[in-house]
Design a protein around this motif. Sequence first.
Motif, PDB file in Angstrom:
ATOM      1  N   ARG A 124     -77.598  11.749  -4.584  1.00  0.00           N
ATOM      2  CA  ARG A 124     -77.547  10.583  -3.699  1.00  0.00           C
ATOM      3  C   ARG A 124     -77.241   9.298  -4.455  1.00  0.00           C
ATOM      4  O   ARG A 124     -77.447   8.207  -3.952  1.00  0.00           O
ATOM      5  N   ASP A 153     -81.224   5.316  -3.316  1.00  0.00           N
ATOM      6  CA  ASP A 153     -80.017   5.866  -2.714  1.00  0.00           C
ATOM      7  C   ASP A 153     -78.802   4.951  -2.907  1.00  0.00           C
ATOM      8  O   ASP A 153     -78.888   3.741  -2.707  1.00  0.00           O
ATOM      9  N   PHE A 156     -73.494   9.804  -1.387  1.00  0.00           N
ATOM     10  CA  PHE A 156     -73.137  11.138  -1.855  1.00  0.00           C
ATOM     11  C   PHE A 156     -71.787  11.070  -2.590  1.00  0.00           C
ATOM     12  O   PHE A 156     -71.019  10.126  -2.383  1.00  0.00           O
ATOM     13  N   MET A 162     -75.458   9.534   5.257  1.00  0.00           N
ATOM     14  CA  MET A 162     -76.597   9.884   4.414  1.00  0.00           C
ATOM     15  C   MET A 162     -77.886   9.484   5.134  1.00  0.00           C
ATOM     16  O   MET A 162     -78.362   8.365   5.017  1.00  0.00           O
TER      17      MET A 162
END
Length: 242
Positions: A124, A153, A156, A162
């Motif tokens: 991530r 985060d 991806f 996500m």
Amino acid sequence: MTAPATTEQISATVGVGGTNTAADVRVVQDLLNRAARANLAVDGDCGPATREAIRSYQSGFLRVPDGRIDPGGLTLRRLTADAGGRSASPRDTPAATPGPGGGPRLTQFARQGPGHYAYADSERQYGTDTMTQLLTGTAAALHRAGLEMGVGDISFAQGGLMPPHKTHQDGRHVDLRPLRTDNARGPVSIGDPVYSRDGTRVLVESLLANPSVRRVLFNDTEIAGVRSFAGHHNHLHVELGP
Ligand SMILES: [Zn+2]
């Protein structure tokens, strides 16, 4: 066409008085052709035509064009933007993956280093080159201040949705932890006793010093420059410009 904001890279100065390595000169010649229709041979030789094309291009925004392009400098950033983004470059690292819809390539950010550690899963944590530069520079600033940030985060590798986020789809968004007074690697919210406003302010100031940062969402509005947004009491959401 899409216009990735990622700045093209050169290893040293190009143009008048520059280092002018052939690879860098080719990058600049290609950019001048695409951004300013300079019609240069992309031959890696920084001759009179290339130097004049640099000066001519700079005259559009510099009062005193110097005919020289610096790595990461204003002329290079403008050239890349005007050219509609980077060209495919052999210097892209093997870890880089094609971006979503032909957008910017995303690269995994280092799991830890001076001034930073990761608190999200490695899959991530893929960002654009601009994101990598922002995080590296910010971490260095924190490190100099004896601090460390937690990186959460980003996106991806291939971008895309996500959960639970609506954003974080293209490598231009990152979540960061606020800083703690005990410098522990753990979560913290604005109301917690170990929340460090001073440390978090150092983080925010470093982020906002980077012109590619569009906004920082965070709910401690005692810190100048942040924007309050629901849910952002335990992390800062940083967004880069397009
Ligand atoms: Zn976020």
